[in-house]
Design a protein around this motif. Sequence first.
Motif: not given
Length: 288
Positions: A261-288
């Motif tokens: 559901i959520r990421t509770i960590t911060t990461n200087s390399n990638i924003s929370t918004e981008k992490l949410n994008f990849y979480k929501n679209n990971f499978a779609k991108l794999v099968h694209a």
Amino acid sequence: QDIISNMDVIPHYDYSLFEDQIFWRPYNGDVVRSVDYELSRGCIYTCSYCVETTIQRYYGFKERGKRGALINAKNYLRTKSARRIHEELSILSKEFKINLIRSQDTNFLTIDRTMLNELADLFKSEPLDIRLYIETRPEGINESTLDLLCRLNVDGIGMGLELSTQSFREDYLYRFTDQKRIISAFEMLKLANIKRTAYNIIGLPDQSEDSIKETIEFNRLLSPDNVTVAFYSPFAGTDEEVRSRKMGYSGMYETGIDPQIRTITTNSNISTEKLNFYKNNFAKLVHA
């Protein structure tokens, strides 16, 4: 408390406590009657992010070898007997009409091999209308274990890739499986008609967006039947949680952890918004 070495002393689970509807679950485009079940407890590996390592330490197992294996692991692993397992599965099949077992064993192919072969023999002599979904690691897949999995009616296998960068897996996660072994395992399982699920993690400390993109590409290469992705969760007391906390990516005793559901960590390399994008679209991108 002392470790329970003989799991046969644990009473049968009372599944009659549950409403019948909880046994119905989706599975690969079908609806099956399924329960979670354990044949064994313990894992021989010491992955830095895994909560299993805190249980190992609780029981006094604190050392790992150069390749990430637990020292003296044979005294940490424990299992039920083949006869006890067959008896419990028979009850589930006949009384609750269960036809898929979701095995909760940490690493199925490190369960005592003699016991698994005895169980396979019982499946042959006293057949049950039950399939198994298990979890294991790619390096455990070979011709011998493949034959065993087929004899045990294994229908699907989940395997952790976590991320594609081998050096990251080895240096930070203590997972020592090279890419060739992973590719080979997925190919062999496909030929055996065993469904394959790839488990992935995003948001690990020091992980970059390029690493996530490379992991998506690696999943494309493997072409698993199912793809899952989870946010990194800093489980208290694990080596990776301590590293994450020292780096300022997470705090002490984080609450609200939910890798789906959520990421509770911060990461200087990638924003929370981008992490949410990849979480929501990971499978779609794999099968694209």
